[in-house]
Design an enzyme around this catalytic site. Structure first.
Site, PDB file in Angstrom:
ATOM      1  N   LYS A 110     -22.315  35.529 -44.882  1.00  0.00           N
ATOM      2  CA  LYS A 110     -22.330  34.786 -46.152  1.00  0.00           C
ATOM      3  C   LYS A 110     -23.481  33.778 -46.157  1.00  0.00           C
ATOM      4  O   LYS A 110     -24.193  33.640 -47.145  1.00  0.00           O
ATOM      5  CB  LYS A 110     -20.992  34.040 -46.361  1.00  0.00           C
ATOM      6  CG  LYS A 110     -19.827  34.959 -46.713  1.00  0.00           C
ATOM      7  CD  LYS A 110     -19.437  34.826 -48.181  1.00  0.00           C
ATOM      8  CE  LYS A 110     -18.612  35.990 -48.703  1.00  0.00           C
ATOM      9  NZ  LYS A 110     -17.345  36.228 -48.010  1.00  0.00           N
ATOM     10  N   LYS A 190     -22.204  48.561 -47.412  1.00  0.00           N
ATOM     11  CA  LYS A 190     -20.745  48.434 -47.525  1.00  0.00           C
ATOM     12  C   LYS A 190     -20.380  47.993 -48.945  1.00  0.00           C
ATOM     13  O   LYS A 190     -20.998  47.081 -49.483  1.00  0.00           O
ATOM     14  CB  LYS A 190     -20.251  47.379 -46.522  1.00  0.00           C
ATOM     15  CG  LYS A 190     -18.741  47.252 -46.505  1.00  0.00           C
ATOM     16  CD  LYS A 190     -18.265  46.004 -45.771  1.00  0.00           C
ATOM     17  CE  LYS A 190     -18.098  44.852 -46.719  1.00  0.00           C
ATOM     18  NZ  LYS A 190     -17.288  43.731 -46.241  1.00  0.00           N
ATOM     19  N   LYS A 193     -17.504  43.020 -53.120  1.00  0.00           N
ATOM     20  CA  LYS A 193     -17.610  42.209 -54.335  1.00  0.00           C
ATOM     21  C   LYS A 193     -18.867  41.354 -54.271  1.00  0.00           C
ATOM     22  O   LYS A 193     -19.570  41.178 -55.256  1.00  0.00           O
ATOM     23  CB  LYS A 193     -16.384  41.283 -54.451  1.00  0.00           C
ATOM     24  CG  LYS A 193     -15.067  42.029 -54.556  1.00  0.00           C
ATOM     25  CD  LYS A 193     -13.855  41.116 -54.290  1.00  0.00           C
ATOM     26  CE  LYS A 193     -12.774  41.834 -53.520  1.00  0.00           C
ATOM     27  NZ  LYS A 193     -11.574  41.087 -53.218  1.00  0.00           N
TER      28      LYS A 193
END
Ligand code: TYM
Length: 321
Positions: A110, A190, A193
């Site tokens: 992230k 992958k 969202k």
């Protein structure tokens, strides 16, 4: 055995969530004692808008039910309806080393994507450990991206046991279906969202069809055989195709003569065949929010009964109350 898992209401449900996790949730219901929840407190690390949060929770709850989670067989609840979870999170935080959390891939990913991390995102695996340990789950069905979080959960439980000299928690095992452990998105990465490469399960048909038609493929001419290696389209066709159609998929890639456009149309047909009934059920459930709420509150009451004795043990072990 006791099974537990959850999904974050941080976006709409996509086919990676289904094949990687929810399909296993449904299958496990017939043999095990199952706890499935909506990880709304986790989603707060990325969704910070009350209206959006409420609608994402409603959509995920309707999605769970439409895809076959059955409140008569499983305990379905919202994480935020169990105040015991944040309480346990704190006890676990105090036995969790910073280094353990600093090593977590999902946090590092992230940050690499440019997300400015808040403390909640850093501490995310501790909240997840609390979700899992609080119901003494033996098995946790998840996609491969959650494997490290399960290892961290076991480490945190072991650390609590070492600090307090008592074995309170059950050490859970992940349950990962190898063939669908990582479902690719339309760009071949992958499906996620946060990458914006998803194929959603619910919502209007047209944009879903458009997504499928925009799956990234190479420039092999129609008449030539197509490479399977590294093809997201091939992987998705393999996941979706019913057994009797699998030879068609293999032949389309190996023999040539079938263009990518035709294959994508086929994929969309498989998509509708797989999710058609769930999509209708979803629309009905979205029209009846009171019923969905009732199911979640009843589930939370059952879950709170389950967790009460463990929480007593934990409080006694740490010397609080
Ligand atoms: P989340 O909400 O990102 O995803 C929900 C489930 O879907 C799986 N999944 C995938 N599987 C295969 N291929 C993909 N492309 C793919 N994308 C998502 C995930 O592995 C997951 O099983 N941290 C969790 C939520 C959570 C949780 C828990 C799970 C919170 N507490 C306790 C289990 C136990 C998450 O973010 O999942």
């Amino acid at each position: 055995m006791r099974v537990l898992s959850g999904v974050q209401p941080s976006g709409t449900l996509h086919i990676g969530n289904f094949f990687g996790a929810i399909r296993q949730f449904v299958a496990l219901q017939s043999e095990h004692e199952c706890y499935y929840f909506l990880a709304d407190m986790h989603a707060l690390t990325t969704v910070q808008d009350a209206g959006r949060m409420r609608s994402l929770v409603r959509e995920l709850a309707a999605g769970y039910l439409a895809l076959g989670l059955d409140p008569a067989r499983s305990v379905l609840y919202r994480q935020s309806d169990l105040p015991e979870i944040p309480e346990l999170t704190w006890y676990l935080s105090t036995v969790t080393s910073m280094g353990l959390l600093q090593r977590c891939h999902s946090f590092k990913d992230k940050v690499a994507q440019g997300v400015v991390p808040n403390h909640g995102l850093f501490a995310y695996p501790v909240l997840m450990a609390a979700d899992i340990l609080i119901v003494r789950s033996d098995l946790v069905p998840v996609g491969k991206d959650q494997k490290q979080h399960l290892e961290v959960t076991r480490d945190i439980a072991a650390s609590f046991h070492a600090v307090y000299g008592r074995e309170i928690f059950t050490l859970p095992e992940p349950l990962i279906q190898d063939d669908v452990a990582v479902v690719p998105g339309i760009d071949g990465l992958k499906m996620s969202k946060s990458y914006g490469n998803t194929i959603d399960i619910f919502g209007p048909e047209k944009p879903i069809r458009k997504r499928i038609m925009s799956l990234v493929t190479d420039s092999t001419p129609v008449e030539d055989p197509k490479p399977r290696e590294g093809s997201a389209l091939y992987q998705l066709l393999k996941i979706f195709a019913p057994v009797e159609e699998r030879p068609w998929v293999e032949g389309a890639f190996d023999n040539g003569g079938v263009g990518y456009g035709e294959m994508k149309k086929k994929l969309f047909e498989y998509f509708l065949a797989t999710f058609g009934a769930a999509r209708s059920r979803y629309d009905e459930l979205m029209a009846d929010p009171a019923e969905v709420d009732r199911i979640l509150l009843a589930g939370a009451a059952r879950a709170r009964e389950t967790v009460a004795p463990l929480m007593d043990d934990v409080r006694r072990a740490v010397g609080i109350r």
